[in-house]
Design a protein around this motif. Structure first.
Motif, PDB file in Angstrom:
ATOM      1  N   UNK A  90      -8.610   7.565  -0.039  1.00 22.72           N
ATOM      2  CA  UNK A  90      -7.592   6.642   0.478  1.00 22.72           C
ATOM      3  C   UNK A  90      -7.664   6.636   2.003  1.00 22.72           C
ATOM      4  N   UNK A  91      -8.556   5.856   2.555  1.00 22.76           N
ATOM      5  CA  UNK A  91      -8.775   5.912   4.004  1.00 22.76           C
ATOM      6  C   UNK A  91      -7.588   5.454   4.835  1.00 22.76           C
ATOM      7  N   UNK A  92      -6.660   4.694   4.280  1.00 22.78           N
ATOM      8  CA  UNK A  92      -5.524   4.195   5.054  1.00 22.78           C
ATOM      9  C   UNK A  92      -4.305   5.101   4.963  1.00 22.78           C
ATOM     10  N   UNK A  93      -4.409   6.189   4.223  1.00 21.93           N
ATOM     11  CA  UNK A  93      -3.301   7.139   4.106  1.00 21.93           C
ATOM     12  C   UNK A  93      -3.481   8.238   5.140  1.00 21.93           C
ATOM     13  N   UNK A  94      -2.487   8.445   6.003  1.00 18.04           N
ATOM     14  CA  UNK A  94      -2.549   9.440   7.059  1.00 18.04           C
ATOM     15  C   UNK A  94      -1.615  10.602   6.746  1.00 18.04           C
ATOM     16  N   UNK A  95      -2.034  11.804   7.173  1.00 17.42           N
ATOM     17  CA  UNK A  95      -1.242  13.021   6.999  1.00 17.42           C
ATOM     18  C   UNK A  95      -1.065  13.652   8.375  1.00 17.42           C
ATOM     19  N   UNK A  96       0.172  13.849   8.782  1.00 18.44           N
ATOM     20  CA  UNK A  96       0.465  14.479  10.063  1.00 18.44           C
ATOM     21  C   UNK A  96       0.961  15.905   9.807  1.00 18.44           C
ATOM     22  N   UNK A 140       4.251   8.292  -4.247  1.00 17.40           N
ATOM     23  CA  UNK A 140       2.806   8.189  -4.484  1.00 17.40           C
ATOM     24  C   UNK A 140       1.951   8.799  -3.376  1.00 17.40           C
ATOM     25  N   UNK A 141       2.350   8.672  -2.113  1.00 18.07           N
ATOM     26  CA  UNK A 141       1.538   9.240  -1.041  1.00 18.07           C
ATOM     27  C   UNK A 141       1.518  10.767  -1.113  1.00 18.07           C
ATOM     28  N   UNK A 142       2.679  11.383  -1.397  1.00 17.49           N
ATOM     29  CA  UNK A 142       2.727  12.840  -1.520  1.00 17.49           C
ATOM     30  C   UNK A 142       1.969  13.286  -2.774  1.00 17.49           C
ATOM     31  N   UNK A 143       2.035  12.484  -3.824  1.00 17.38           N
ATOM     32  CA  UNK A 143       1.279  12.826  -5.030  1.00 17.38           C
ATOM     33  C   UNK A 143      -0.229  12.795  -4.750  1.00 17.38           C
ATOM     34  N   UNK A 144      -0.680  11.840  -3.969  1.00 16.79           N
ATOM     35  CA  UNK A 144      -2.102  11.785  -3.620  1.00 16.79           C
ATOM     36  C   UNK A 144      -2.513  13.020  -2.811  1.00 16.79           C
ATOM     37  N   UNK A 145      -1.639  13.460  -1.899  1.00 22.61           N
ATOM     38  CA  UNK A 145      -1.942  14.686  -1.142  1.00 22.61           C
ATOM     39  C   UNK A 145      -1.976  15.894  -2.063  1.00 22.61           C
ATOM     40  N   UNK A 146      -1.078  15.975  -3.006  1.00 16.74           N
ATOM     41  CA  UNK A 146      -1.055  17.095  -3.954  1.00 16.74           C
ATOM     42  C   UNK A 146      -2.337  17.137  -4.775  1.00 16.74           C
ATOM     43  N   UNK A 147      -2.828  15.985  -5.195  1.00 17.43           N
ATOM     44  CA  UNK A 147      -4.071  15.956  -5.963  1.00 17.43           C
ATOM     45  C   UNK A 147      -5.254  16.424  -5.113  1.00 17.43           C
ATOM     46  N   UNK A 148      -5.268  16.063  -3.849  1.00 14.69           N
ATOM     47  CA  UNK A 148      -6.369  16.509  -2.994  1.00 14.69           C
ATOM     48  C   UNK A 148      -6.300  18.007  -2.745  1.00 14.69           C
ATOM     49  N   UNK A 149      -5.101  18.568  -2.594  1.00 16.11           N
ATOM     50  CA  UNK A 149      -4.967  20.009  -2.355  1.00 16.11           C
ATOM     51  C   UNK A 149      -5.367  20.823  -3.572  1.00 16.11           C
ATOM     52  N   UNK A 150      -4.969  20.392  -4.743  1.00 20.25           N
ATOM     53  CA  UNK A 150      -5.305  21.141  -5.960  1.00 20.25           C
ATOM     54  C   UNK A 150      -6.760  20.953  -6.369  1.00 20.25           C
ATOM     55  N   UNK A 183      10.462  16.747   6.994  1.00 20.41           N
ATOM     56  CA  UNK A 183       9.123  16.843   6.399  1.00 20.41           C
ATOM     57  C   UNK A 183       9.176  16.229   5.009  1.00 20.41           C
ATOM     58  N   UNK A 184       8.066  15.580   4.625  1.00 16.90           N
ATOM     59  CA  UNK A 184       7.956  15.072   3.260  1.00 16.90           C
ATOM     60  C   UNK A 184       7.556  16.165   2.284  1.00 16.90           C
ATOM     61  N   UNK A 185       6.803  17.163   2.757  1.00 16.78           N
ATOM     62  CA  UNK A 185       6.373  18.280   1.919  1.00 16.78           C
ATOM     63  C   UNK A 185       5.994  19.426   2.844  1.00 16.78           C
ATOM     64  N   UNK A 207       0.807  -1.216   0.000  1.00 12.14           N
ATOM     65  CA  UNK A 207       0.000   0.000   0.000  1.00 12.14           C
ATOM     66  C   UNK A 207       0.835   1.260   0.000  1.00 12.14           C
ATOM     67  N   UNK A 208       1.934   1.241   0.729  1.00 13.09           N
ATOM     68  CA  UNK A 208       2.808   2.409   0.732  1.00 13.09           C
ATOM     69  C   UNK A 208       3.420   2.617  -0.644  1.00 13.09           C
ATOM     70  N   UNK A 209       3.816   1.534  -1.261  1.00 19.69           N
ATOM     71  CA  UNK A 209       4.405   1.659  -2.599  1.00 19.69           C
ATOM     72  C   UNK A 209       3.382   2.158  -3.614  1.00 19.69           C
ATOM     73  N   UNK A 210       2.121   1.815  -3.408  1.00 17.07           N
ATOM     74  CA  UNK A 210       1.091   2.259  -4.349  1.00 17.07           C
ATOM     75  C   UNK A 210       0.424   3.571  -3.973  1.00 17.07           C
ATOM     76  N   UNK A 211       0.744   4.127  -2.793  1.00 15.49           N
ATOM     77  CA  UNK A 211       0.170   5.400  -2.387  1.00 15.49           C
ATOM     78  C   UNK A 211      -1.181   5.302  -1.729  1.00 15.49           C
ATOM     79  N   UNK A 212      -1.641   4.085  -1.406  1.00 17.96           N
ATOM     80  CA  UNK A 212      -2.922   3.924  -0.722  1.00 17.96           C
ATOM     81  C   UNK A 212      -2.770   3.798   0.780  1.00 17.96           C
ATOM     82  N   UNK A 213      -1.572   3.701   1.284  1.00 18.58           N
ATOM     83  CA  UNK A 213      -1.316   3.546   2.703  1.00 18.58           C
ATOM     84  C   UNK A 213      -0.029   4.291   3.032  1.00 18.58           C
TER      85      UNK A 213
END
Length: 488
Positions: A117-123, A275-285, A141-143, A85-91
């Motif tokens: 993506x319910x299993x992806x957490x953002x701190x 992938x996880x940071x890319x998913x966050x970027x898509x949600x922000x934009x 920080x990752x971003x 999941x981490x490799x795919x950006x879903x966790x």
């Protein structure tokens, strides 16, 4: 001990034989027997024993270790699943550097991300903008979200949204009547702007949009600058980012500046767009601009007098008439609360009325004036009278002297009540009642006490009303409205 050995152990225990376990594991019986022997050597325990031909069974030690081996294999499976999941950006977990000014937009983006993506957490980690950039560069920080930054060495900036600037100017200025302002309209008005060393990116953004700007008083902090701007004699203005709720000051007006708009970007280290940071970027934009903050409502002047409530007309309360009864000497006297009588409105001063004359034929009224007990009361035993008692009052107990007729009668008294009735004789203020008590062995004892005065009672059939309040009583008025119910 290896996970592969535990997998062979569980397969042999569930299949009860080496041949069937080899088919399940797509291996050979010799390879399975070798793995089981290596595991028994590592643990120092015998796990299986021969049973029927081609079959084996678990020993006591093997039965105890089987649940633990299954749990270890399940945990290893969860580890592989999480890694995928981490490799795919879903966790996984994204450490985001942010600021309180971005809270509204970030929380809405996190809501969208949680649905996708319910299993992806953002701190979220709050820090100043320079500290956020340094943390991304070091990998803490990752971003990070940054404002008004155009270029950073070793990082990639991904635009996510733009924000308008807010202008603060005196509420009485002519430009305050506009809903939105252009930079050219404010060029001649002195600007309170912080030095470039404090925030180079913001200073360059404002001065680039206002090439002919007029410098004004210095900018210290936002709160202090707004206070100075509101109380200054000469008009000026300042510009700032919308950080939170606007101050409620009726001396100031806050308006949006049409241009320039401030860019907000997601800063990511070069090659760090996983992938996880890319998913966050898509949600922000993908989130829209937050709704505009409401303009402050003018605060009323505390020195102004509070509005006075409208006067309320009091409702008059009128006593109802008593049922008609036959006139008699005892009930013919007019009494307060009779038909036609009314009380003053509640809350108004009341003047004590003159006492209404009573019919002298009422024996209770005669008792109250003369001190002679009523016929219904037992007469006290006769005894020696005090020396200061008048002779008229020293007659036999229970006897009354002849009373003269009243000199006049009220004009509104019924004719039946105007007949001559004996009047009480005057009695000294020191009149007393005597009580003789016979005490065995001591003889008679005479006790003297002031004559009881009975309060006048209303005539029969009359309705009780509120007692009048003395006109000279300080601060006294008629009863409050809540205590003045209608009479029955």
């Amino acid at each position: 001990m290896e996970l592969r050995q535990l997998e062979y152990f569980v397969a042999v225990a569930e299949e009860h034989g080496l041949a069937r376990a080899a088919e399940r594991l797509r291996s050979t019986a010799e390879a399975v027997a070798g793995r089981i022997g290596a595991l028994e050597g590592d643990l120092g325990l015998r796990l299986f024993e021969p049973a029927a031909p081609g079959h084996v069974r678990l020993t006591a030690a093997g039965e105890r270790l089987l649940p633990e081996a299954r749990a270890a294999l399940a945990a290893a499976g969860r580890v592989r699943e999480t890694a995928a999941g981490i490799a795919g950006g879903t966790d996984g977990l994204v450490r985001l550097g942010t600021s309180r000014a971005f809270s509204d937009r970030v929380y809405r983006a996190l809501g969208v991300l949680a649905e996708r993506r319910p299993r992806l957490r953002v701190r979220q980690e709050r820090a100043p903008q320079d500290a956020r950039l340094a943390a991304v560069r070091s990998g803490t920080f990752d971003a990070a979200l940054v404002r008004a930054v155009r270029r950073v060495d070793g990082m990639v900036l991904y635009p996510v949204w733009t924000e308008p600037l807010l202008v603060a100017l005196p509420a009485g200025h002519p430009l305050a009547a506009r809903d939105e302002l252009h930079p050219e309209q404010l060029a001649r008005l002195p600007l309170r702007l912080a030095p470039r060393a404090v925030n180079p990116a913001f200073h360059d953004l404002v001065t680039g949009a206002l090439p002919q700007w007029t410098p004004g008083p210095p900018f210290t902090t936002l709160r202090a600058t707004l206070d100075d701007l509101a109380g200054a004699a000469e008009p000026s203005w300042t510009v700032f980012h919308p950080v939170g709720p606007l101050p409620r000051d009726r001396r100031l007006a806050f308006r949006a500046l049409r241009a320039p708009r401030v860019p907000v970007s997601l800063a990511v280290r070069a090659g760090g767009l996983v992938p996880a940071v890319r998913a966050l970027l898509e949600a922000l934009t993908g989130t829209t601009d937050p709704p505009p903050a409401p303009w402050p409502v003018p605060v009323p002047d505390p020195r102004a007098a509070p509005p006075r409530p409208a006067p309320r007309t009091p409702r008059p309360v009128t006593a109802r008439a008593a049922p008609a009864r036959p006139a008699s000497p005892a009930t013919a006297a007019p009494t307060a609360g009779a038909a036609g009588a009314s009380r003053p409105p509640c809350g108004t001063p009341v003047t004590a009325p003159a006492p209404a004359p009573r019919a002298s034929g009422d024996r209770r009224d005669a008792t109250a004036r003369s001190g002679t007990p009523d016929a219904t009361h037992a007469a006290p035993p006769q005894g020696p009278a005090p020396a200061d008692m008048p002779a008229a009052a020293q007659g036999p107990a229970g006897a009354q002297a002849p009373l003269p007729a009243p000199a006049h009668a009220p004009a509104d008294m019924p004719a039946a009540a105007q007949a001559p009735v004996p009047a009480p004789a005057p009695i000294a203020a020191s009149a007393r009642l005597q009580t003789v008590m016979q005490v065995p062995g001591q003889g008679p004892i005479v006790a003297q006490a002031p004559a009881p005065v009975h309060a006048p009672l209303p005539a029969r059939g009359a309705l009780p009303v509120h007692a009048p309040v003395a006109a000279d009583a300080p601060g006294r008025t008629s009863c409050p409205e809540a205590a003045c119910p209608d009479l029955p």
